[in-house]
Design a protein around this motif. Structure first.
Motif, PDB file in Angstrom:
ATOM      1  N   UNK A   1      31.747  40.947  44.206  1.00  8.96           N
ATOM      2  CA  UNK A   1      32.890  41.198  43.400  1.00  8.96           C
ATOM      3  C   UNK A   1      32.526  42.502  42.628  1.00  8.96           C
ATOM      4  N   UNK A   2      33.492  43.376  42.597  1.00 13.85           N
ATOM      5  CA  UNK A   2      33.583  44.726  41.847  1.00 13.85           C
ATOM      6  C   UNK A   2      32.867  44.419  40.343  1.00 13.85           C
ATOM      7  N   UNK A   3      32.108  45.410  39.843  1.00 11.04           N
ATOM      8  CA  UNK A   3      31.683  45.156  38.653  1.00 11.04           C
ATOM      9  C   UNK A   3      32.772  45.694  37.404  1.00 11.04           C
ATOM     10  N   UNK A   4      33.673  46.724  37.904  1.00  4.59           N
ATOM     11  CA  UNK A   4      34.699  47.241  37.051  1.00  4.59           C
ATOM     12  C   UNK A   4      35.912  47.262  37.856  1.00  4.59           C
ATOM     13  N   UNK A   5      37.092  46.617  37.125  1.00  2.37           N
ATOM     14  CA  UNK A   5      38.484  46.372  37.784  1.00  2.37           C
ATOM     15  C   UNK A   5      39.199  47.594  37.513  1.00  2.37           C
ATOM     16  N   UNK A   6      39.026  48.156  36.855  1.00  2.00           N
ATOM     17  CA  UNK A   6      39.686  49.309  36.164  1.00  2.00           C
ATOM     18  C   UNK A   6      40.312  50.261  37.230  1.00  2.00           C
ATOM     19  N   UNK A   7      41.465  50.517  37.556  1.00  3.30           N
ATOM     20  CA  UNK A   7      41.870  51.548  38.522  1.00  3.30           C
ATOM     21  C   UNK A   7      42.122  50.860  40.091  1.00  3.30           C
ATOM     22  N   UNK A   8      41.143  49.700  40.319  1.00  2.60           N
ATOM     23  CA  UNK A   8      41.510  49.234  41.702  1.00  2.60           C
ATOM     24  C   UNK A   8      42.836  48.720  42.107  1.00  2.60           C
ATOM     25  N   UNK A   9      43.006  48.587  43.463  1.00  2.00           N
ATOM     26  CA  UNK A   9      44.263  48.383  43.933  1.00  2.00           C
ATOM     27  C   UNK A   9      44.209  46.756  44.200  1.00  2.00           C
ATOM     28  N   UNK A  10      45.200  46.210  43.644  1.00  2.00           N
ATOM     29  CA  UNK A  10      45.427  44.723  43.699  1.00  2.00           C
ATOM     30  C   UNK A  10      46.542  44.098  44.547  1.00  2.00           C
ATOM     31  N   UNK A  11      46.185  43.355  45.478  1.00  2.00           N
ATOM     32  CA  UNK A  11      47.354  42.874  46.501  1.00  2.00           C
ATOM     33  C   UNK A  11      47.277  41.289  46.218  1.00  2.00           C
ATOM     34  N   UNK A  12      48.396  40.666  46.656  1.00  2.00           N
ATOM     35  CA  UNK A  12      48.500  39.178  46.552  1.00  2.00           C
ATOM     36  C   UNK A  12      48.952  38.777  47.945  1.00  2.00           C
ATOM     37  N   UNK A  13      48.185  37.805  48.423  1.00  2.00           N
ATOM     38  CA  UNK A  13      48.300  37.194  49.705  1.00  2.00           C
ATOM     39  C   UNK A  13      49.039  35.674  49.539  1.00  2.00           C
ATOM     40  N   UNK A  14      50.275  35.617  49.403  1.00  2.00           N
ATOM     41  CA  UNK A  14      51.320  34.469  49.426  1.00  2.00           C
ATOM     42  C   UNK A  14      50.758  33.646  50.461  1.00  2.00           C
ATOM     43  N   UNK A  15      50.472  32.267  50.258  1.00  2.00           N
ATOM     44  CA  UNK A  15      50.288  31.385  51.413  1.00  2.00           C
ATOM     45  C   UNK A  15      51.363  30.603  51.903  1.00  2.00           C
TER      46      UNK A  15
ATOM     47  N   UNK B   1      46.176  44.751  54.660  1.00  2.00           N
ATOM     48  CA  UNK B   1      45.487  44.359  53.359  1.00  2.00           C
ATOM     49  C   UNK B   1      44.528  45.116  53.078  1.00  2.00           C
ATOM     50  N   UNK B   2      43.435  44.907  54.153  1.00  2.00           N
ATOM     51  CA  UNK B   2      42.030  45.514  53.744  1.00  2.00           C
ATOM     52  C   UNK B   2      42.049  47.248  53.592  1.00  2.00           C
ATOM     53  N   UNK B   3      42.938  47.674  54.288  1.00  2.00           N
ATOM     54  CA  UNK B   3      43.136  49.109  54.234  1.00  2.00           C
ATOM     55  C   UNK B   3      43.975  49.760  52.857  1.00  2.00           C
ATOM     56  N   UNK B   4      44.666  48.785  52.360  1.00  2.12           N
ATOM     57  CA  UNK B   4      45.554  49.203  51.072  1.00  2.12           C
ATOM     58  C   UNK B   4      45.341  48.430  49.791  1.00  2.12           C
ATOM     59  N   UNK B   5      44.223  47.701  49.910  1.00  2.00           N
ATOM     60  CA  UNK B   5      43.775  46.928  48.639  1.00  2.00           C
ATOM     61  C   UNK B   5      42.334  46.883  48.475  1.00  2.00           C
ATOM     62  N   UNK B   6      41.908  46.873  47.127  1.00  2.00           N
ATOM     63  CA  UNK B   6      40.567  46.704  46.837  1.00  2.00           C
ATOM     64  C   UNK B   6      40.189  45.170  46.441  1.00  2.00           C
ATOM     65  N   UNK B   7      41.048  44.454  45.918  1.00  2.00           N
ATOM     66  CA  UNK B   7      40.997  43.171  45.613  1.00  2.00           C
ATOM     67  C   UNK B   7      42.332  42.341  46.065  1.00  2.00           C
ATOM     68  N   UNK B   8      42.098  41.322  46.404  1.00  2.00           N
ATOM     69  CA  UNK B   8      43.068  40.163  46.928  1.00  2.00           C
ATOM     70  C   UNK B   8      43.138  38.862  45.996  1.00  2.00           C
ATOM     71  N   UNK B   9      44.292  38.533  45.722  1.00  4.31           N
ATOM     72  CA  UNK B   9      44.516  37.384  45.060  1.00  4.31           C
ATOM     73  C   UNK B   9      45.386  36.266  46.071  1.00  4.31           C
ATOM     74  N   UNK B  10      44.462  35.170  46.224  1.00  2.00           N
ATOM     75  CA  UNK B  10      45.007  34.574  47.366  1.00  2.00           C
ATOM     76  C   UNK B  10      44.621  32.925  46.873  1.00  2.00           C
ATOM     77  N   UNK B  11      45.174  32.183  47.568  1.00  2.00           N
ATOM     78  CA  UNK B  11      44.924  30.485  47.185  1.00  2.00           C
ATOM     79  C   UNK B  11      45.386  29.678  48.306  1.00  2.00           C
ATOM     80  N   UNK B  12      44.846  28.536  48.228  1.00  2.00           N
ATOM     81  CA  UNK B  12      45.337  27.438  49.529  1.00  2.00           C
ATOM     82  C   UNK B  12      45.911  26.382  48.679  1.00  2.00           C
ATOM     83  N   UNK B  13      46.633  25.409  49.450  1.00  2.00           N
ATOM     84  CA  UNK B  13      47.231  24.244  49.284  1.00  2.00           C
ATOM     85  C   UNK B  13      48.657  24.607  48.438  1.00  2.00           C
ATOM     86  N   UNK B  14      49.057  23.559  47.542  1.00  2.00           N
ATOM     87  CA  UNK B  14      50.353  23.634  47.259  1.00  2.00           C
ATOM     88  C   UNK B  14      50.391  23.975  45.782  1.00  2.00           C
TER      89      UNK B  14
END
Lengths: 360, 95
Positions: B23-37, B82-95
């Motif tokens: 995990x990155x130590x500092x989040x500021x300025x990073x690119x965040x993506x969301x992977x909708x399941x 996603x790997x090319x355009x984001x530094x962080x990805x928010x995702x999840x499984x299940x309902x």
């Protein structure tokens, strides 16, 4: 709380499972060991000793082929070798004659179309049903007749149980981290039937799928069977309307996923009535496709996320929407014995049944 | 009763497991993506979380990516995008 029996691991040669030393041969010691390690299905087991496992392997080419990797099973990505399958067959109490069916059924589990990763990951209760076809049914003592779904027949019961033990042990499908099913279902203990060839008025099921072999195995991932009875009618239509009524429900995964299969398992008496009226298997499929429908508006009110072909969008709310997008998705099989009962087995959805010739 | 030897029922693991990226130590300025399941409630929950994270940590919210089906793994080309355009990805499984 017990700390479990004293055990010691013993190094294994290549292609053979490691051995474990068990304090004694009692059923209680084996159960305690399995409970302590998170193994087993909760029922008593047969100790998989070297002698028993070798006897099991002898039915499919013996030790020479023991190391063959039949499939790699998610989510654990365990390697199902013939040897590891033989260990689980012994644990389940399988007679040696059914072991080739287990090997073929596990090969089917590894087919990408079956999507075992999804089957084990889903919160749906789906379980793989093994259907046995052809000469091996009589040779290995499977019950294709009265009570084929169980209980009471060793081949059906232990083959179905061995499949589940393979999923629990090799695939790692333990409830929780390996099997997310919200409620589970009884067929996750054992789910195996046989096609009743003598009572089948049409070509054998495997042949209808392009598999021309003396014996074959089908694996289909679905719910528990839902029974329907018809004792009143001698014409096909009213009998199949009851099957269509079971199929056309919002309460199964076939509703939001139009490519999903159904298995319609006809009892011999219903099959005879249909065939006696000149109906082929294709006629049964076509009629059920036509009759198993839900008003499109009712469907739209029920689901937000669906996987349906684009043409479903063109249906108006009052139009009767087919529950499946093609008659081929309705698989028709004959199994069971005397009586006016048949059943429908809905699917999990994102999975296809696989039919393979039996292991040589 | 005497001790007996039995075989393990598990079979060897056929694929090595992969370690998660640190995990990155500092989040500021990073690119965040969301992977909708693809589950009905996944996107509303994760979009809201993404917005809050972006606001609080000064992240760049790249957008929401959606895989083909909730029942199958994310497609490889989408993972590459996603790997090319984001530094962080928010995702999840299940309902």
């Amino acid at each position: 709380m017990s700390e479990g029996p004293q055990v010691a691991a013993v190094e294994a040669p290549a292609g053979v499972e490691p051995e474990i030393e068990l304090a004694d041969a009692s059923p209680e010691a084996l159960l305690e060991l399995f409970e302590a390690r998170g193994w087993g299905d909760g029922l008593p087991l047969v100790p998989p000793t070297q002698e028993r496992v070798e006897r099991m392997l002898a039915s499919v080419g013996g030790e020479a082929a023991a190391g063959e990797v039949v499939a790699t099973l998610p989510p654990r990505f365990g390697r199902a070798t013939r040897h590891s399958l033989a260990v689980n067959a012994v644990l389940a109490g399988c007679p040696e004659a059914v072991f080739p069916v287990l090997v073929s059924a596990v090969r089917a589990l590894g087919d990408p179309e079956l999507n075992l990763r999804g089957v084990n990951a889903t919160t749906h209760p789906v379980a793989p049903l093994v259907i046995v076809h052809g000469e091996v049914v009589a040779r290995a003592g499977f019950n294709a007749g009265l009570g084929t779904f169980g209980p009471g027949n060793r081949a059906n019961a232990t083959l179905g149980r061995a499949m589940r033990l393979v999923l629990l042990h090799i695939a790692g499908a333990r409830p929780g981290d390996g099997d997310a099913s919200t409620q589970g279902q009884p067929s996750k203990y054992a789910y195996c039937i046989a096609e009743n060839a003598e009572a089948n008025p049409w070509e054998s099921y495997p042949r209808s799928q392009g598999v021309d072999a003396p014996s074959a195995v089908t694996v289909y991932c679905g719910e528990n069977p839902h029974n329907f009875h018809d004792m009143e009618n001698s014409e096909p239509g009213p009998i199949l309307d009851k099957a269509a009524s079971v199929m056309a429900t919002l309460g199964c995964n076939n509703a939001p996923i139009s490519s999903a299969e159904f298995f319609v398992v006809l009892g011999p008496e219903h099959a005879a009535t249909l065939a006696g009226s000149g109906w082929t298997r294709r006629d049964v499929q076509s009629y059920l496709f036509e009759r198993a429908r839900i008003p499109a508006g009712e469907f739209r009110r029920a689901f937000e996320v669906t996987v349906r072909r684009p043409w479903f969008e063109a249906l108006r709310d009052a139009d009767p929407m087919p529950i499946t997008d093609h008659p081929d998705n309705i698989r028709v099989l004959v199994a069971g014995g005397p009586g006016k009962h048949s059943c429908v087995i809905p699917s999990w959805g994102m999975t296809r049944s696989v039919t393979l010739p039996l292991e040589p | 009763m005497d001790p007996i030897r039995i075989y393990s029922p598990e079979g060897a693991v056929g694929r090595p497991t992969r370690a998660l990226a640190a995990s990155p130590a500092v989040l500021t300025g990073l690119r965040l993506g969301i992977l909708d399941n693809g589950k009905p409630n996944a996107a509303p929950l994760m979009e809201r979380m993404g917005e809050q994270l972006a606001q609080r940590m000064n992240l760049e919210l790249v957008g929401v990516f959606r895989k083909g089906s909730a029942a199958t793994p994310c497609e490889e080309p989408l993972l590459v995008e996603i790997a090319e355009s984001c530094d962080l990805v928010l995702t999840g499984s299940a309902d």
